[in-house]
Write a protein that holds these residues in place. Sequence first.
Motif, mmCIF file in Angstrom:
data_model
loop_
_atom_site.group_PDB
_atom_site.id
_atom_site.type_symbol
_atom_site.label_atom_id
_atom_site.label_comp_id
_atom_site.label_asym_id
_atom_site.label_seq_id
_atom_site.Cartn_x
_atom_site.Cartn_y
_atom_site.Cartn_z
ATOM 1 N N ASN A 228 0.716 -1.406 0.100
ATOM 2 C CA ASN A 228 0.017 -0.083 0.000
ATOM 3 C C ASN A 228 0.799 1.271 0.056
ATOM 4 O O ASN A 228 0.564 2.192 -0.748
ATOM 5 N N VAL A 229 1.986 1.189 0.829
ATOM 6 C CA VAL A 229 2.912 2.433 0.801
ATOM 7 C C VAL A 229 3.571 2.842 -0.645
ATOM 8 O O VAL A 229 3.404 3.876 -1.128
ATOM 9 N N GLU A 230 3.776 1.462 -1.271
ATOM 10 C CA GLU A 230 4.364 1.476 -2.749
ATOM 11 C C GLU A 230 3.285 2.138 -3.681
ATOM 12 O O GLU A 230 3.601 2.677 -4.688
ATOM 13 N N GLN A 231 1.914 1.511 -3.546
ATOM 14 C CA GLN A 231 0.994 1.950 -4.348
ATOM 15 C C GLN A 231 0.677 3.480 -4.315
ATOM 16 O O GLN A 231 0.629 4.007 -5.297
ATOM 17 N N VAL A 232 0.710 4.028 -3.164
ATOM 18 C CA VAL A 232 0.481 5.390 -3.035
ATOM 19 C C VAL A 232 1.701 5.874 -3.824
ATOM 20 O O VAL A 232 1.402 7.117 -4.318
ATOM 21 N N ARG A 233 2.801 5.787 -3.525
ATOM 22 C CA ARG A 233 4.305 6.121 -4.124
ATOM 23 C C ARG A 233 3.859 6.397 -5.885
ATOM 24 O O ARG A 233 4.205 7.308 -6.203
ATOM 25 N N ASP A 234 3.122 5.220 -6.329
ATOM 26 C CA ASP A 234 3.274 5.272 -7.661
ATOM 27 C C ASP A 234 1.787 6.003 -8.368
ATOM 28 O O ASP A 234 2.070 6.670 -9.419
ATOM 29 N N HIS A 235 0.916 6.164 -7.242
ATOM 30 C CA HIS A 235 -0.311 6.678 -7.734
ATOM 31 C C HIS A 235 -0.330 8.214 -7.504
ATOM 32 O O HIS A 235 -1.333 8.911 -8.097
ATOM 33 N N ILE A 236 -0.143 8.684 -6.278
ATOM 34 C CA ILE A 236 -0.059 10.058 -5.893
ATOM 35 C C ILE A 236 1.368 10.753 -5.912
ATOM 36 O O ILE A 236 2.111 10.162 -5.181
ATOM 37 N N GLU A 237 1.584 11.938 -6.517
ATOM 38 C CA GLU A 237 2.895 12.415 -6.286
ATOM 39 C C GLU A 237 2.913 13.152 -5.139
ATOM 40 O O GLU A 237 2.200 13.926 -4.686
ATOM 41 N N ILE A 238 4.132 12.687 -4.220
ATOM 42 C CA ILE A 238 4.454 13.185 -2.771
ATOM 43 C C ILE A 238 5.731 13.877 -3.194
ATOM 44 O O ILE A 238 6.671 13.451 -3.782
ATOM 45 N N TYR A 239 5.850 15.346 -2.852
ATOM 46 C CA TYR A 239 6.896 16.302 -3.084
ATOM 47 C C TYR A 239 7.859 15.994 -1.737
ATOM 48 O O TYR A 239 7.369 15.891 -0.672
ATOM 49 N N PRO A 240 9.140 16.219 -1.962
ATOM 50 C CA PRO A 240 10.112 16.171 -0.899
ATOM 51 C C PRO A 240 9.606 17.248 0.094
ATOM 52 O O PRO A 240 10.097 16.997 1.197
ATOM 53 N N THR A 241 8.978 18.371 -0.314
ATOM 54 C CA THR A 241 8.744 19.599 0.665
ATOM 55 C C THR A 241 7.408 19.117 1.431
ATOM 56 O O THR A 241 7.036 19.924 2.374
ATOM 57 N N ASP A 242 6.592 18.042 1.253
ATOM 58 C CA ASP A 242 5.525 17.652 1.717
ATOM 59 C C ASP A 242 5.642 17.313 3.328
ATOM 60 O O ASP A 242 6.619 17.009 3.759
ATOM 61 N N LYS A 243 4.561 17.896 3.968
ATOM 62 C CA LYS A 243 4.356 17.390 5.452
ATOM 63 C C LYS A 243 3.032 16.880 5.778
ATOM 64 O O LYS A 243 2.130 17.573 5.285
ATOM 65 N N VAL A 244 2.951 15.624 6.104
ATOM 66 C CA VAL A 244 1.423 15.056 6.484
ATOM 67 C C VAL A 244 1.147 15.239 7.763
ATOM 68 O O VAL A 244 1.951 15.020 8.881
ATOM 69 N N PHE A 245 -0.048 15.648 7.995
ATOM 70 C CA PHE A 245 -0.815 15.919 9.326
ATOM 71 C C PHE A 245 -1.681 14.949 9.422
ATOM 72 O O PHE A 245 -2.615 14.759 8.661
ATOM 73 N N ASN A 246 -1.459 14.039 10.604
ATOM 74 C CA ASN A 246 -2.142 12.754 10.829
ATOM 75 C C ASN A 246 -2.831 12.781 12.226
ATOM 76 O O ASN A 246 -2.206 12.556 13.305
ATOM 77 N N PRO A 247 -4.281 13.166 12.131
ATOM 78 C CA PRO A 247 -4.921 13.084 13.535
ATOM 79 C C PRO A 247 -5.621 11.902 13.715
ATOM 80 O O PRO A 247 -6.392 11.706 14.901
ATOM 81 N N LEU A 248 -5.675 11.087 12.751
ATOM 82 C CA LEU A 248 -6.376 9.829 12.837
ATOM 83 C C LEU A 248 -5.522 8.671 13.692
ATOM 84 O O LEU A 248 -4.461 8.528 13.742
ATOM 85 N N PRO A 249 -6.490 7.793 14.578
ATOM 86 C CA PRO A 249 -5.878 6.888 15.226
ATOM 87 C C PRO A 249 -4.978 5.886 14.674
ATOM 88 O O PRO A 249 -5.409 5.437 13.519
ATOM 89 N N THR A 250 -3.889 5.381 15.148
ATOM 90 C CA THR A 250 -3.143 4.374 14.610
ATOM 91 C C THR A 250 -3.739 3.001 14.882
ATOM 92 O O THR A 250 -3.257 1.915 14.002
ATOM 93 N N PHE A 251 -4.815 2.787 15.509
ATOM 94 C CA PHE A 251 -5.543 1.348 15.765
ATOM 95 C C PHE A 251 -6.691 1.406 14.310
ATOM 96 O O PHE A 251 -7.088 0.276 14.303
ATOM 97 N N HIS A 252 -6.627 2.588 13.749
ATOM 98 C CA HIS A 252 -7.317 2.663 12.363
ATOM 99 C C HIS A 252 -6.460 2.366 11.303
ATOM 100 O O HIS A 252 -5.526 3.087 11.352
#
Length: 553
Positions: A228-252
């Motif tokens: 799934n990590v590699e599928q996202v890499r292939d499918h959506i362009e993520i820039y080196p300058t991006d920062k991901v904000f994650n408020p969702l629980p890690t049990f999800h």
Amino acid sequence: EDHMVDTTAAGMAPDETRLPEIGHVFSGPDFNLARIRKSVFAALLDSKRRYGGKKLATIDADGRELTYGDLTKAAFALGHALKAGTESGEAVGVLLPTGAGAIISFYAISAYGRVPAMLNFTAGERALKAACRACKAKRIVTARRFIELGELQELEAALKEDHELIYLEDVRENLSTMDKVAAAVGLVAPFLVHAHPDPDSPAVYLFTSGTEGDPKGVVLSHANLLANVEQVRDHIEIYPTDKVFNPLPTFHCFGLTGGVLVPLGLGVPAICHPTPLQAKTIVKRIAETQATILFATDTFMNQYARAADGEDLSSLRMAVCGAERVKDETRSSLRRRFNLEIVEGYGLTEAAPVFSVNQPNNNRPGTVGQIMPGCQAKLVSVPGIDNGGQLHIKGPNIMKGYIRPDAPLVLEAPEDGWHDTGDIVSIDEDGFISIRGRVKRFAKMGGEMVSLAVVENCATSLWPDNMHAAAAIPDKRKGEQIILLTDYDKADRADLVAFARNHGISDLAIPRKIIRVDSIPVLGTGKTDYGTVQKTVETMMAEDAKPVAQPAE
């Protein structure tokens, strides 16, 4: 009209007959499986080598920053301390909010060949004990500060009855010389320290909400998660300058894979927040950290938009939403106020979780995008559904199978690798998927199938600032009848009747009755708790049906 598949896109000769969607197999782009033949911890080490040990990996809720070097060192030390008294392949529970503690614990358990079981602390004692039974977890990693802040002392006491609770504060204070040596050696020669599990062996146990009984365990392998990590890499362009904000629980799974494994795998910081419910704090942190990608649900995006002032969300270039339908009102409000595009996707825990998602440069609102690389989909006919079918999915990210509390660690694998999602969807000629609803969320009325999601969408269009949930209950005349719960105190059925008729919506989708409640129940993930909705409707309708006692003459 019946949707048809583009024969050229499906890899068929242009002059061949176009196939109807029912029974046809839709395929995503090609995917290189060689990339996922390792463990999740080995993937973290690969990221450390690729991006550098001093590269920022995560920012905790208190602002504490951890590099890839910090993260791997902490995981080696903590994992060495935690492995005592456990066996390779054994499950270890993790009862922690989204943050550095949960991330380090996940990787620490994995580093030495144990399997983290991510526990939903909002699920209650019964569900948590059932989850631990399903995967045979005897130990649970948690934190005293979390128990205190979350006021979980009763749950803590209940879990202590038959589990050993390990507190991160205690482990940190009592790290042995050998634990520290393991961390030091791990930084220099990690291959000598960390385990080398089979990529197809369990990497994590996640659990369904259990609204229809005890929660099921979903077994995801190392290869599933990394796919799934590699599928996202292939499918959506993520820039080196991006920062991901994650408020969702890690049990999800969305919070774990999307909010932790994807950014760490792609070399961008994961900014953690322990709960999605603190809207005012979250929008300020997004501004402070200059986050560019936000993972959320429609419910939470609405709350963040209301809490945000001026430039609070201006750093975001996209919000990736799943778990529930994104309302048109949410989409237009964020675009108008913050020039922010919502990229909607479709996922489920069984798919680790992303199966399809729109792309920023190929975004079709109202759909959940196209199938991820390496995945396949087919639709199975459902009586009463003309335009669509029940979605079955296959791919390298699809789970190993289910485990249940009454048969611990007995794997129920998908038949021939195909998982029945239970969702009714249609797929257009360009491969974009549209969700019609869950098969369990259709009412059978007079021989027709009526989507409860359509009923809710009508209510949302009329009363966009409120929450609504529909349920179906038995009806002697029509088979079933639809009841709508709403937290809008002025909701009027006559308005819904007028709206439906003005928009060409069948009268069958007009609820028989509207019940006003103080709030619509939601799960810890932000999704509507339809199990509780159903029980509430059944109870309230049963009360209404009771005969009224006549006064004595």
